[in-house]
Design an enzyme around this catalytic site. Structure first.
Site, short mmCIF file in Angstrom:
data_model
loop_
_atom_site.label_atom_id
_atom_site.label_comp_id
_atom_site.label_asym_id
_atom_site.label_seq_id
_atom_site.Cartn_x
_atom_site.Cartn_y
_atom_site.Cartn_z
N HIS A 44 24.80 -0.11 -2.98
CA HIS A 44 25.53 0.10 -4.22
C HIS A 44 25.53 1.59 -4.61
CE1 HIS A 44 25.52 -4.31 -5.35
NE2 HIS A 44 24.64 -4.26 -4.35
N ASP B 274 28.53 -0.74 -11.89
CA ASP B 274 28.44 -1.83 -10.94
C ASP B 274 28.57 -3.15 -11.69
OD1 ASP B 274 27.21 -3.78 -8.95
OD2 ASP B 274 27.03 -1.90 -7.85
#
Length: 470
Positions: free
Chosen positions: A23, A129
């Site tokens: 991520h 995210d």
């Protein structure tokens, strides 16, 4: 030079990544693309994860880009247990304390940073995210701030996961394709599913969705995602802005120099080497390592094998000494120039871009899948957890650029050396593998077209930049 927190500008971007390598990597690459448009980017996470992202980034140097600003949010000490390769569920449950700590402790200092930034810009675009969702709520407190959910998984896997979470809706409006059997069983732990559910409740304030994918590859599923009846969420136009990784590599290794494995690759024939890596969050048992090693040896193919323990929650702690896996007796001595074992962090982008690399035995994390497509390298798939089973399905059944080695339906069984040998030979020397290599090369061209002038990804990025700069 003016302080980035006081300089008056039209728009600024704040990146809030989830604290895990795959991520962090994607949003740092996205920061590069946005900053190249002259927009300041504030990359916001803990000091540990900022360092992790910068140390491991490949294809460019974030330290030479003056308008990417790294902000270290305070994070009190949290447990850093080792990975458990013997766990029945391969999801990296040992990282859960770091996930929980970030959600618990980041919100207040993030809110303070946002208050300091909002007076300096006409608009603040927060890109967070989708499993780090508190920024969406914080944005609602500021009239010139708006939040966008960034999806770090494939659109294909995001669609399947959402379908499962929504109870598999059958609304005719969706016009669903014919779907293979699917289930989330074995993909995540119950604790992480609860974590996802708690975060998803905070996504209602988002202004849009961003996907690290290419419409020419996954456009059907990007469109389907925008139609899913997610409770409380307005259906907004999605932007497909990927792949975010560099698609051209200079091969010089930057300030870190060139890795030894690249020197070894230079001496191998074109498309002859299998690259083997299971990413940063997956661990194999000693038995699995033995069977994999013997299978690679039996396949008689050249290979580079990255063999290292999965990341712990804090990769920078001095006591975080990774386990040194034991290989079969005399395994490395017997490679005789046809194989190489790498026990440190490997330059994956440069390996995949090298002309000697002809295949990739992969866990099918989305970063790895995108990087394989970007450089025309077909896959032998070995999914371990999370979105990887769905990504493997995308690679093998939909895009036709991979062969399965680990059958997800038989994930509780050890992959034997014979299965490894068969899968590797299928990919590296059979006619079937040649066809997959041809297909992978086609997808490489599709991705380059997507980022050329007028291409889909470039147009979506232009559209997003224009939207936040309005």
């Amino acid at each position: 030079m003016e302080n980035p927190l006081t300089e008056s500008i039209s728009v600024a971007v704040v990146m809030v990544p989830f604290p895990a390598q795959g991520h962090l990597n994607q949003l740092l690459h996205f920061s590069r693309l946005i900053s190249s448009r002259g927009i300041p980017v504030h990359f916001v996470t803990s000091a540990t994860h900022n360092s992790q992202a910068q140390i491991r980034v490949q294809g460019w140097d974030p330290l030479i880009i003056s308008n990417i600003h790294f902000h270290d949010l305070p994070l009190p000490p949290f447990p850093v247990p080792p990975p458990d390769p013997h766990a029945q569920n391969k999801f990296p449950a040992h990282l859960q304390p770091s996930f929980d700590a970030a959600v618990l402790h980041f919100r207040q200092p993030f809110a303070a940073l946002l208050r300091s930034l909002c007076p300096t810009a006409h608009r603040i675009a927060i890109i967070h995210d989708d499993v780090m969702a508190f920024p969406a709520q914080e944005s609602a407190a500021h009239p010139n701030a708006e939040a966008y959910a960034f999806h770090s998984s494939s659109a294909f896997s995001s669609f399947f996961v959402n379908m499962e979470l929504l109870g598999r809706p059958t609304d005719e409006e969706l016009k669903l394709p014919i779907l293979p059997p699917f289930s989330l069983e074995g993909c995540f732990t119950d604790q992480f599913m609860d974590f996802i559910s708690s975060q998803s409740e905070m996504l209602r304030d988002d202004a849009g969705d961003l996907y690290n994918t290419c419409r020419m590859v996954e456009g059907e599923f990007v469109d389907l995602l925008s139609k899913l009846p997610i409770p409380g969420k307005t259906k907004l136009r999605p932007w497909a802005v990927g792949p975010l990784n560099p698609i051209v590599i200079d091969g010089h290794g930057g300030s870190r120099g060139r890795h030894d494995c690249l020197e070894w690759l230079d001496k191998q024939p074109p498309r002859s080497v299998l690259y083997v890596s299971f990413g940063s969050n997956s661990s194999l048992t000693e038995e699995e390592i033995y069977e994999l090693g013997m299978g690679l040896k039996q396949s008689e193919q050249r290979f580079i094998w990255v063999l290292r323990e999965a990341d712990r929650g804090d990769i920078l702690r001095e006591e975080n000494n990774l386990k040194n896996y034991t290989l079969p007796d005399n395994f490395e001595l017997g490679l005789k120039g046809v194989g190489m074992v790498v026990r440190d962090w490997a330059p994956q982008l440069e390996i995949l871009a090298h002309q000697s690399t002809g295949g990739f035995l992969s866990h099918c994390g989305w970063n790895s899948c995108l990087e394989s497509m970007s450089f025309g390298v077909p896959l032998a798939t070995w999914p371990m957890h999370s979105d990887q089973p769905f990504n493997a399905m995308l690679m093998t059944e939909y895009l036709k650029m991979g062969v399965p080695v680990r059958d997800w339906a038989r994930r509780e069984k050890i992959v034997g050396s014979g299965d490894v040998e068969v899968g590797v030979r299928r990919l590296m020397e059979n006619e079937e593998g040649k066809e997959m290599r041809r297909r992978a090369e086609e997808l490489r061209g599709v991705i380059r077209d997507a980022w050329s002038k007028g291409g889909g990804s470039r147009k979506d990025l232009d559209s997003f930049i224009a939207h936040i700069s309005r």
